[in-house]
Design a protein around this motif. Structure first.
Motif, mmCIF file in Angstrom:
data_model
loop_
_atom_site.group_PDB
_atom_site.id
_atom_site.type_symbol
_atom_site.label_atom_id
_atom_site.label_comp_id
_atom_site.label_asym_id
_atom_site.label_seq_id
_atom_site.Cartn_x
_atom_site.Cartn_y
_atom_site.Cartn_z
ATOM 1 N N GLN A 68 1.672 6.262 -6.785
ATOM 2 C CA GLN A 68 0.622 7.167 -7.212
ATOM 3 C C GLN A 68 1.053 8.614 -7.027
ATOM 4 O O GLN A 68 0.796 9.476 -7.891
ATOM 5 C CB GLN A 68 -0.668 6.889 -6.417
ATOM 6 N N TYR A 69 1.716 8.872 -5.874
ATOM 7 C CA TYR A 69 2.209 10.231 -5.612
ATOM 8 C C TYR A 69 3.244 10.627 -6.655
ATOM 9 O O TYR A 69 3.223 11.752 -7.169
ATOM 10 C CB TYR A 69 2.819 10.291 -4.218
ATOM 11 N N SER A 106 0.835 -1.208 0.000
ATOM 12 C CA SER A 106 0.000 0.000 0.000
ATOM 13 C C SER A 106 0.868 1.255 0.000
ATOM 14 O O SER A 106 0.549 2.243 -0.681
ATOM 15 C CB SER A 106 -0.936 0.008 1.214
ATOM 16 N N VAL A 107 1.981 1.200 0.769
ATOM 17 C CA VAL A 107 2.902 2.340 0.799
ATOM 18 C C VAL A 107 3.532 2.542 -0.566
ATOM 19 O O VAL A 107 3.639 3.671 -1.067
ATOM 20 C CB VAL A 107 3.995 2.129 1.873
ATOM 21 N N GLU A 125 0.998 3.890 -2.858
ATOM 22 C CA GLU A 125 0.760 5.304 -2.546
ATOM 23 C C GLU A 125 1.906 6.177 -3.066
ATOM 24 O O GLU A 125 1.670 7.246 -3.653
ATOM 25 C CB GLU A 125 0.606 5.466 -1.042
ATOM 26 N N LYS A 126 3.130 5.692 -2.817
ATOM 27 C CA LYS A 126 4.289 6.442 -3.326
ATOM 28 C C LYS A 126 4.288 6.492 -4.852
ATOM 29 O O LYS A 126 4.621 7.518 -5.454
ATOM 30 C CB LYS A 126 5.578 5.803 -2.825
#
Length: 326
Positions: free
Chosen positions: A294-295, A287-288, A291-292
Protein backbone atom coordinates in the motif's frame (compact mmCIF):
# COMPACT_ATOMS: atom_id res chain seq x y z
CA UNK A 1 0.04 -70.81 10.31
CA UNK A 2 -0.66 -74.49 9.62
CA UNK A 3 -4.25 -75.75 9.78
CA UNK A 4 -4.92 -79.05 11.53
CA UNK A 5 -8.21 -80.96 11.61
CA UNK A 6 -7.56 -83.37 14.43
CA UNK A 7 -8.70 -82.61 17.97
CA UNK A 8 -7.92 -79.19 19.43
CA UNK A 9 -4.63 -78.83 17.58
CA UNK A 10 -5.96 -76.02 15.41
CA UNK A 11 -7.28 -74.15 18.46
CA UNK A 12 -3.99 -74.55 20.27
CA UNK A 13 -2.04 -73.40 17.22
CA UNK A 14 -4.35 -70.42 16.79
CA UNK A 15 -4.13 -69.41 20.44
CA UNK A 16 -0.36 -69.72 20.31
CA UNK A 17 -0.30 -67.47 17.25
CA UNK A 18 -2.55 -64.86 18.89
CA UNK A 19 -0.59 -65.02 22.13
CA UNK A 20 2.64 -64.54 20.24
CA UNK A 21 1.27 -61.40 18.58
CA UNK A 22 0.08 -60.03 21.93
CA UNK A 23 3.41 -60.62 23.64
CA UNK A 24 5.25 -59.07 20.72
CA UNK A 25 3.58 -55.78 21.63
CA UNK A 26 5.15 -55.80 25.09
CA UNK A 27 8.44 -56.98 23.65
CA UNK A 28 8.52 -54.15 21.11
CA UNK A 29 7.65 -51.53 23.71
CA UNK A 30 10.37 -52.85 26.02
CA UNK A 31 12.94 -52.71 23.23
CA UNK A 32 11.80 -49.19 22.29
CA UNK A 33 12.40 -48.19 25.90
CA UNK A 34 15.97 -49.48 25.67
CA UNK A 35 16.64 -47.00 22.84
CA UNK A 36 15.85 -43.89 24.86
CA UNK A 37 18.63 -41.46 25.75
CA UNK A 38 21.93 -42.81 27.07
CA UNK A 39 21.24 -41.07 30.37
CA UNK A 40 17.91 -42.86 30.80
CA UNK A 41 19.28 -46.28 29.86
CA UNK A 42 22.34 -45.84 32.09
CA UNK A 43 20.01 -45.04 35.00
CA UNK A 44 18.09 -48.25 34.29
CA UNK A 45 21.29 -50.34 34.20
CA UNK A 46 22.47 -48.76 37.45
CA UNK A 47 19.16 -49.51 39.14
CA UNK A 48 18.87 -53.10 37.91
CA UNK A 49 22.46 -54.16 38.51
CA UNK A 50 23.35 -51.86 41.44
CA UNK A 51 26.06 -50.14 39.42
CA UNK A 52 27.16 -46.52 39.42
CA UNK A 53 27.96 -45.59 35.84
CA UNK A 54 28.06 -41.83 35.25
CA UNK A 55 25.20 -40.48 33.10
CA UNK A 56 27.57 -39.54 30.26
CA UNK A 57 28.73 -43.15 29.80
CA UNK A 58 28.62 -44.52 26.26
CA UNK A 59 26.20 -47.22 25.16
CA UNK A 60 26.67 -49.67 22.31
CA UNK A 61 23.74 -51.75 21.12
CA UNK A 62 24.50 -55.22 19.87
CA UNK A 63 22.03 -55.33 17.00
CA UNK A 64 23.36 -58.62 15.66
CA UNK A 65 21.33 -61.52 14.35
CA UNK A 66 22.39 -65.10 14.96
CA UNK A 67 20.76 -68.43 14.32
CA UNK A 68 19.77 -71.10 16.81
CA UNK A 69 19.92 -74.86 16.29
CA UNK A 70 16.62 -74.77 14.38
CA UNK A 71 18.01 -72.12 12.01
CA UNK A 72 15.52 -69.54 13.21
CA UNK A 73 16.89 -66.03 13.31
CA UNK A 74 17.08 -64.54 16.78
CA UNK A 75 17.71 -60.83 17.21
CA UNK A 76 19.86 -60.36 20.30
CA UNK A 77 18.90 -56.71 20.65
CA UNK A 78 18.57 -56.71 24.42
CA UNK A 79 22.32 -56.79 25.02
CA UNK A 80 23.93 -53.41 25.61
CA UNK A 81 27.59 -52.61 26.24
CA UNK A 82 28.58 -49.76 28.55
CA UNK A 83 31.80 -47.81 27.96
CA UNK A 84 32.96 -50.50 25.49
CA UNK A 85 33.74 -52.87 28.38
CA UNK A 86 30.72 -54.14 30.35
CA UNK A 87 27.79 -55.90 28.66
CA UNK A 88 24.32 -56.48 30.08
CA UNK A 89 21.56 -58.73 28.80
CA UNK A 90 18.01 -57.64 29.63
CA UNK A 91 15.26 -60.16 28.92
CA UNK A 92 11.67 -59.03 29.48
CA UNK A 93 9.00 -61.65 30.21
CA UNK A 94 5.23 -61.51 30.50
CA UNK A 95 4.86 -65.07 31.80
CA UNK A 96 7.01 -67.62 33.56
CA UNK A 97 9.10 -69.83 31.32
CA UNK A 98 10.94 -72.86 32.68
CA UNK A 99 13.27 -72.83 29.71
CA UNK A 100 14.22 -69.18 29.85
CA UNK A 101 17.53 -69.76 31.62
CA UNK A 102 18.65 -71.93 28.69
CA UNK A 103 17.67 -69.19 26.22
CA UNK A 104 19.47 -66.51 28.23
CA UNK A 105 22.58 -68.69 28.33
CA UNK A 106 22.33 -69.23 24.57
CA UNK A 107 22.05 -65.48 23.94
CA UNK A 108 24.97 -64.86 26.27
CA UNK A 109 27.10 -67.54 24.63
CA UNK A 110 26.38 -66.19 21.13
CA UNK A 111 27.37 -62.69 22.24
CA UNK A 112 30.55 -63.96 23.91
CA UNK A 113 31.41 -66.01 20.84
CA UNK A 114 31.06 -63.01 18.53
CA UNK A 115 33.40 -61.01 20.77
CA UNK A 116 35.91 -63.72 21.73
CA UNK A 117 39.52 -62.71 22.25
CA UNK A 118 42.97 -64.26 22.26
CA UNK A 119 45.32 -62.18 24.34
CA UNK A 120 48.79 -63.27 25.47
CA UNK A 121 47.92 -66.89 24.81
CA UNK A 122 44.71 -66.68 26.83
CA UNK A 123 41.44 -67.60 25.12
CA UNK A 124 38.63 -65.45 26.45
CA UNK A 125 34.85 -65.43 26.00
CA UNK A 126 33.18 -62.75 28.12
CA UNK A 127 29.48 -63.29 28.88
CA UNK A 128 27.11 -60.35 29.42
CA UNK A 129 25.57 -59.95 32.88
CA UNK A 130 21.98 -61.24 32.57
CA UNK A 131 18.75 -60.10 34.17
CA UNK A 132 15.23 -61.42 33.56
CA UNK A 133 12.59 -58.71 34.00
CA UNK A 134 9.12 -60.04 34.81
CA UNK A 135 6.59 -57.37 33.93
CA UNK A 136 3.56 -59.19 35.39
CA UNK A 137 2.92 -60.84 38.76
CA UNK A 138 4.96 -64.00 39.03
CA UNK A 139 6.06 -66.74 41.39
CA UNK A 140 9.34 -67.14 39.53
CA UNK A 141 12.46 -67.58 41.70
CA UNK A 142 14.66 -64.63 42.54
CA UNK A 143 17.44 -66.43 40.73
CA UNK A 144 17.71 -69.20 38.15
CA UNK A 145 20.72 -71.49 38.36
CA UNK A 146 21.99 -73.40 35.34
CA UNK A 147 24.59 -75.98 36.31
CA UNK A 148 27.25 -76.39 33.64
CA UNK A 149 28.93 -79.76 33.87
CA UNK A 150 32.47 -79.89 32.49
CA UNK A 151 33.08 -83.51 33.41
CA UNK A 152 36.42 -84.02 35.10
CA UNK A 153 36.94 -80.23 35.17
CA UNK A 154 34.04 -79.84 37.54
CA UNK A 155 30.83 -77.84 37.42
CA UNK A 156 29.97 -74.16 37.30
CA UNK A 157 26.72 -72.46 38.35
CA UNK A 158 25.53 -69.96 35.73
CA UNK A 159 23.22 -67.65 37.68
CA UNK A 160 20.52 -65.42 36.24
CA UNK A 161 18.76 -63.11 38.69
CA UNK A 162 15.20 -61.88 38.17
CA UNK A 163 13.58 -58.49 38.64
CA UNK A 164 9.87 -58.55 39.43
CA UNK A 165 8.72 -55.19 38.19
CA UNK A 166 5.32 -54.97 39.88
CA UNK A 167 6.84 -55.94 43.25
CA UNK A 168 8.81 -52.69 43.33
CA UNK A 169 6.91 -49.74 44.84
CA UNK A 170 6.57 -46.69 42.63
CA UNK A 171 8.58 -44.59 45.08
CA UNK A 172 11.52 -46.98 44.86
CA UNK A 173 11.26 -47.10 41.08
CA UNK A 174 11.62 -43.32 40.96
CA UNK A 175 14.30 -43.29 43.64
CA UNK A 176 16.42 -45.71 41.62
CA UNK A 177 15.83 -43.60 38.49
CA UNK A 178 14.26 -46.51 36.61
CA UNK A 179 11.35 -44.42 35.34
CA UNK A 180 11.73 -45.59 31.74
CA UNK A 181 9.84 -48.72 32.81
CA UNK A 182 6.88 -46.55 33.88
CA UNK A 183 4.52 -47.41 30.96
CA UNK A 184 4.26 -50.95 32.35
CA UNK A 185 2.54 -49.57 35.46
CA UNK A 186 -0.60 -50.01 33.36
CA UNK A 187 -0.26 -53.75 33.96
CA UNK A 188 -1.04 -53.31 37.66
CA UNK A 189 -4.79 -53.16 36.97
CA UNK A 190 -4.96 -55.28 33.83
CA UNK A 191 -6.22 -58.50 35.43
CA UNK A 192 -8.69 -56.73 37.73
CA UNK A 193 -10.24 -54.61 34.99
CA UNK A 194 -10.53 -57.66 32.76
CA UNK A 195 -13.05 -58.97 35.31
CA UNK A 196 -14.69 -55.81 36.64
CA UNK A 197 -14.82 -52.16 35.56
CA UNK A 198 -16.69 -50.37 38.33
CA UNK A 199 -16.54 -46.60 38.72
CA UNK A 200 -14.05 -47.17 41.55
CA UNK A 201 -11.86 -49.26 39.24
CA UNK A 202 -11.93 -46.57 36.56
CA UNK A 203 -11.07 -43.88 39.09
CA UNK A 204 -8.09 -45.94 40.22
CA UNK A 205 -6.91 -46.34 36.62
CA UNK A 206 -7.36 -42.61 36.05
CA UNK A 207 -5.25 -41.88 39.14
CA UNK A 208 -2.64 -44.41 37.98
CA UNK A 209 -2.31 -42.67 34.63
CA UNK A 210 -2.41 -39.06 35.79
CA UNK A 211 -0.39 -39.29 38.99
CA UNK A 212 1.75 -42.42 38.96
CA UNK A 213 2.70 -42.44 35.28
CA UNK A 214 2.46 -38.89 33.94
CA UNK A 215 3.42 -37.39 37.30
CA UNK A 216 6.51 -39.61 37.52
CA UNK A 217 7.55 -38.81 33.95
CA UNK A 218 7.23 -35.06 34.47
CA UNK A 219 9.06 -35.17 37.81
CA UNK A 220 11.95 -37.20 36.39
CA UNK A 221 12.31 -34.68 33.58
CA UNK A 222 12.37 -31.89 36.14
CA UNK A 223 15.19 -33.48 38.18
CA UNK A 224 17.16 -34.46 35.06
CA UNK A 225 16.86 -38.26 35.18
CA UNK A 226 15.44 -38.33 31.65
CA UNK A 227 15.33 -35.88 28.77
CA UNK A 228 12.31 -34.03 27.43
CA UNK A 229 12.44 -36.26 24.36
CA UNK A 230 12.47 -39.34 26.63
CA UNK A 231 9.32 -38.04 28.30
CA UNK A 232 7.56 -37.57 24.97
CA UNK A 233 8.43 -41.08 23.87
CA UNK A 234 7.41 -42.59 27.21
CA UNK A 235 4.03 -40.89 27.01
CA UNK A 236 3.63 -42.11 23.45
CA UNK A 237 4.45 -45.69 24.50
CA UNK A 238 2.11 -45.39 27.50
CA UNK A 239 -0.70 -44.29 25.21
CA UNK A 240 -0.02 -47.19 22.85
CA UNK A 241 -0.01 -49.67 25.74
CA UNK A 242 -3.21 -48.18 27.17
CA UNK A 243 -4.98 -48.58 23.84
CA UNK A 244 -3.88 -52.20 23.66
CA UNK A 245 -4.95 -53.12 27.21
CA UNK A 246 -7.98 -50.99 28.02
CA UNK A 247 -9.46 -48.87 25.22
CA UNK A 248 -11.63 -51.69 23.76
CA UNK A 249 -13.79 -51.94 26.89
CA UNK A 250 -17.17 -50.23 26.47
CA UNK A 251 -16.98 -48.70 29.96
CA UNK A 252 -13.77 -46.92 28.95
CA UNK A 253 -15.36 -44.47 26.50
CA UNK A 254 -15.28 -41.52 28.90
CA UNK A 255 -11.91 -42.53 30.31
CA UNK A 256 -10.50 -42.89 26.79
CA UNK A 257 -11.23 -39.23 26.11
CA UNK A 258 -9.59 -38.25 29.40
CA UNK A 259 -6.60 -40.44 28.60
CA UNK A 260 -6.19 -38.97 25.14
CA UNK A 261 -6.15 -35.52 26.71
CA UNK A 262 -3.93 -36.49 29.65
CA UNK A 263 -1.44 -38.28 27.45
CA UNK A 264 -1.42 -35.58 24.81
CA UNK A 265 2.22 -35.59 23.88
CA UNK A 266 4.41 -32.61 24.58
CA UNK A 267 5.51 -32.79 20.96
CA UNK A 268 1.87 -32.52 19.85
CA UNK A 269 1.39 -29.49 22.08
CA UNK A 270 4.59 -27.95 20.76
CA UNK A 271 3.48 -28.67 17.20
CA UNK A 272 0.16 -26.95 17.82
CA UNK A 273 1.88 -23.97 19.43
CA UNK A 274 4.35 -23.91 16.56
CA UNK A 275 1.52 -23.99 14.03
CA UNK A 276 -0.18 -21.15 15.89
CA UNK A 277 3.06 -19.20 15.97
CA UNK A 278 3.60 -19.80 12.26
CA UNK A 279 0.04 -18.68 11.54
CA UNK A 280 0.57 -15.51 13.56
CA UNK A 281 3.87 -14.88 11.78
CA UNK A 282 2.17 -15.51 8.45
CA UNK A 283 -0.57 -13.05 9.29
CA UNK A 284 2.02 -10.51 10.43
CA UNK A 285 4.06 -11.08 7.27
CA UNK A 286 1.00 -10.65 5.10
CA UNK A 287 0.02 -7.46 6.94
CA UNK A 288 3.55 -6.08 6.57
CA UNK A 289 3.59 -6.98 2.88
CA UNK A 290 0.15 -5.44 2.42
CA UNK A 291 1.29 -2.31 4.27
CA UNK A 292 4.46 -2.08 2.21
CA UNK A 293 2.46 -2.69 -0.96
CA UNK A 294 0.00 0.00 0.00
CA UNK A 295 2.87 2.34 0.86
CA UNK A 296 4.55 1.55 -2.45
CA UNK A 297 1.34 2.18 -4.33
CA UNK A 298 0.85 5.47 -2.51
CA UNK A 299 4.46 6.50 -3.22
CA UNK A 300 4.07 5.55 -6.87
CA UNK A 301 0.77 7.36 -7.05
CA UNK A 302 2.29 10.41 -5.40
CA UNK A 303 5.27 10.20 -7.73
CA UNK A 304 3.01 9.89 -10.77
CA UNK A 305 0.99 12.86 -9.52
CA UNK A 306 4.14 14.90 -9.00
CA UNK A 307 5.43 13.97 -12.45
CA UNK A 308 2.10 14.84 -13.98
CA UNK A 309 2.05 18.19 -12.19
CA UNK A 310 5.65 18.81 -13.20
CA UNK A 311 4.85 17.95 -16.82
CA UNK A 312 1.93 20.39 -16.70
CA UNK A 313 4.16 23.13 -15.26
CA UNK A 314 6.76 22.50 -17.96
CA UNK A 315 4.06 22.67 -20.59
CA UNK A 316 2.80 25.96 -19.19
CA UNK A 317 6.34 27.34 -19.10
CA UNK A 318 6.85 26.33 -22.71
CA UNK A 319 3.67 28.14 -23.66
CA UNK A 320 4.77 31.23 -21.75
CA UNK A 321 8.17 31.16 -23.49
CA UNK A 322 6.51 30.83 -26.89
CA UNK A 323 4.20 33.74 -26.13
CA UNK A 324 7.16 35.89 -25.13
CA UNK A 325 8.94 35.09 -28.38
CA UNK A 326 5.98 36.45 -30.30
Amino acid sequence: MTFHKQGNTFIRKGMFFIGKIIYQIYDKIFKKILTLSARAVINLINGLFLMNYPPDSTIHYNWTEFEDDELKKILADTIVTINDTDSYHLEAQMTEDDGIVFRVFQYGYSHADRNREIKDGVYLMRFPEPKIIYLCPTDAPDEYVLKLDYGTQGTFDYRVSTFKYLDMPLEELNQKKMVILIPFQLLRLRDRLAKSRTPEDLDELKNLIQNDIIGSIDENVRVGNITVDDARRLKRLTHRLYEHIYSHYQEMEELNEMTDESLMLDIDIIDKEHEKELAEKDRYYKSVVAEKDQYYKSVVAEKDKSISELEQEILMLKKQVESLKK
